[in-house]
Design a protein around this motif. Structure first.
Motif: not given
Length: 520
Positions: A286-304
């Motif tokens: 259902r997802l076309h793409a994943l936003n990373v670091f949009d608003g803060n630096r939470a999470g890592t590329f490894e997750e998820n």
């Protein structure tokens, strides 16, 4: 005679005092700022900071838009103002100043001195390009923006100036709701769809929706997801009493996602791995793409992100800035044909893109570009060519294969830029994916830690995609953790309603377990 002498003396005294008064007022000089391409002379938009040569604190620039509007200023993050491509006039106390100037991510930082005098003058600042997106047919876009706490007129001026000066060509604002607080969400006043009034800026604007659920007013819940290029709002916009201050937690994000997809919308998960419904949504396509670091630096590329790729999902990477344009974060997408909202989103969904707030990245595998799939009949060697170029020291350029760094090259300074290049042959023993990223502690001019990551190039062997059981098991753990959290924190009218919601996670876990068993 004495009276005449006294009269003349008084007259000269009055004139002298008047002249001194005029000279006293001549303490401010008018300065017109114009940024231009050092090679072509074409006018550019960008931002400037002006500091007295004998001081450390930047001066205010009346008449210019504060580039840091809506951001928390610090001793380091201060003094930047927008200069439109048409130029801008300001005034400064007379004296010697240092001018810093740049245009988005694409130019070097210009640094020069100027002597401000009483006579109006123009400072034409030449900016050297580090890379030219147009030559690579890539277009910068920001998928996530809201503004709040400013007037509609201030919002209009911000949207007309900041994205264009930053080099953004496609800008997505979005509608969102939160009980009472959303009265200050000024971008909610725009209609859904294309915002034609901003076309003269040279930036294409579209207004979408951020669909979301939180258990509490802030923090985690089912998650936040962007609906871009939709025809109408998906209702309800926000879910759960944590955000809406009414109702319960019985409605998941899935019906809203399906509604937006049925409208032809593009679905982008927000904030990396934040929220529980990301895994069920990704596993069901259902997802076309994943936003990373949009608003803060939470999470890592490894997750998820890497886990999705390591179970064979094709997932483009994306980014945005959420509240105000606090960073240079953008997606550079390779667009085919005329630039429109649709053609840009098609490029993103096809994975022909990188996400960055710093350097530009290039990657090819066997001369195949980012987003492509390479089909092999048997294991063998592949040539990887990669390059990174940026204004700041991005320190390490890394090739990633199936989530593991396999090649690292140190960035080195070359004139006005930092760069790194890789040209290496790699043996492939089975299905896999390759991506390019940086690893850096450096911060950019907006005091944000650098990141850059490409979408993958995929390699299939005899038609098979990669599938790593360990990545699947990690996702299973997340599904179980999500169910536990929902049971503990969710508000439901009865157990049957709770179980209907939990079925999304149970079904996702069952399907993932079945995939693991098929690959044993």
């Amino acid at each position: 005679m004495r009276k005449i002498a006294i009269a003349l003396f008084c007259g000269f005294l009055i004139i002298g005092v008047a002249l001194l008064g005029v000279r006293g007022k001549e303490t401010t000089g008018q300065l017109r700022l114009q940024l231009v391409d050092a090679e072509s002379g074409a006018k550019l938009g960008g931002m400037v900071r002006i500091t007295p040569v004998d001081g450390k604190k930047p001066v205010e620039l009346p008449g210019l838009l504060d580039r840091l509007r809506g951001l928390k200023k610090t001793e380091k993050l201060t003094g930047w103002y927008v200069v439109p491509a048409s130029g801008a006039m300001t005034s400064l106390p007379m004296g010697k100043y240092r001018i810093e100037a740049l245009s988005g991510l694409e130019t070097a930082l210009a640094d020069r001195e100027i002597d401000v005098i009483a006579t109006p003058q123009t400072a034409t600042i030449k900016l050297t390009h580090l890379f030219r997106p147009k030559e690579q047919k890539v277009v910068a876009g920001n998928t996530h923006l809201h503004l709040q706490g400013i007037s509609k007129a201030e919002c209009e001026e911000y949207l007309r100036q900041v994205p264009a000066a930053d080099g953004i060509k496609v800008m997505f604002v979005s509608y969102l709701e939160r009980a009472e607080i959303d009265k200050a969400y000024v971008t909610n006043r725009y209609p859904i769809g294309d915002l034609k009034e901003f076309e003269p800026t040279g930036v294409i604007f579209n207004n979408g929706e951020e669909h979301r659920h939180n258990f509490e007013a802030w923090g985690e819940g089912y998650g936040h997801v962007m609906f871009l290029d939709i025809k109408r709002l998906v209702q309800p916009v926000s879910l759960g009493p944590g955000i809406t201050a009414k109702g319960n937690d019985e409605l998941p994000l899935r019906p809203g996602i399906d509604d937006a997809r049925n409208q032809g919308g593009t679905i982008i998960w927000c904030h990396n791995q934040l929220g529980h419904e990301d895994v069920p949504s990704a596993l069901t396509g259902r997802l076309h793409a994943l936003n990373v670091f949009d608003g803060n630096r939470a999470g890592t590329f490894e997750e998820n992100y890497y886990r999705y790729l390591n179970i064979g999902l094709h997932m483009p990477i994306s980014t945005g800035t959420d509240w105000f344009i606090y960073d240079f974060s953008r997606v550079y997408a390779q667009v085919n044909g005329k630039l429109t909202v649709k053609s840009w989103l098609d490029a993103l969904k096809a994975g022909r893109n990188i996400a960055t707030n710093g350097p530009m990245l290039w990657l090819s595998v066997e001369d195949r570009p980012i987003g492509d799939t390479i089909g092999l009949e048997k294991p063998g060697g592949l040539r990887i060519v990669a390059r990174g170029v940026g204004r700041q020291d991005f320190q390490k350029l890394q090739v990633v294969q199936n989530g593991k760094v396999i090649i690292t090259e140190t960035a080195t300074k070359n004139g006005d830029k930092f760069e790194a290049a890789i040209d290496r042959n790699v043996r492939v023993d089975g299905p896999c994916w390759f991506a390019l990223r940086i690893e850096s502690e450096t911060k950019n001019e907006l005091e944000q830690q650098l990141f850059a990551h490409s979408s993958p190039i995929y390699v299939e062997v005899q038609g098979n995609r990669n599938f790593e059981p360990e990545a699947a098991r990690e996702l299973l753990k997340q599904l179980e953790k999500a169910r536990d959290d929902i049971r503990a924190r969710g508000k439901f009218s009865d157990n049957a309603a709770r179980d209907r919601l939990l079925a999304l996670y149970t079904d996702a876990a069952r399907d993932l377990n079945a995939q693991i068993k098929r690959r044993k």
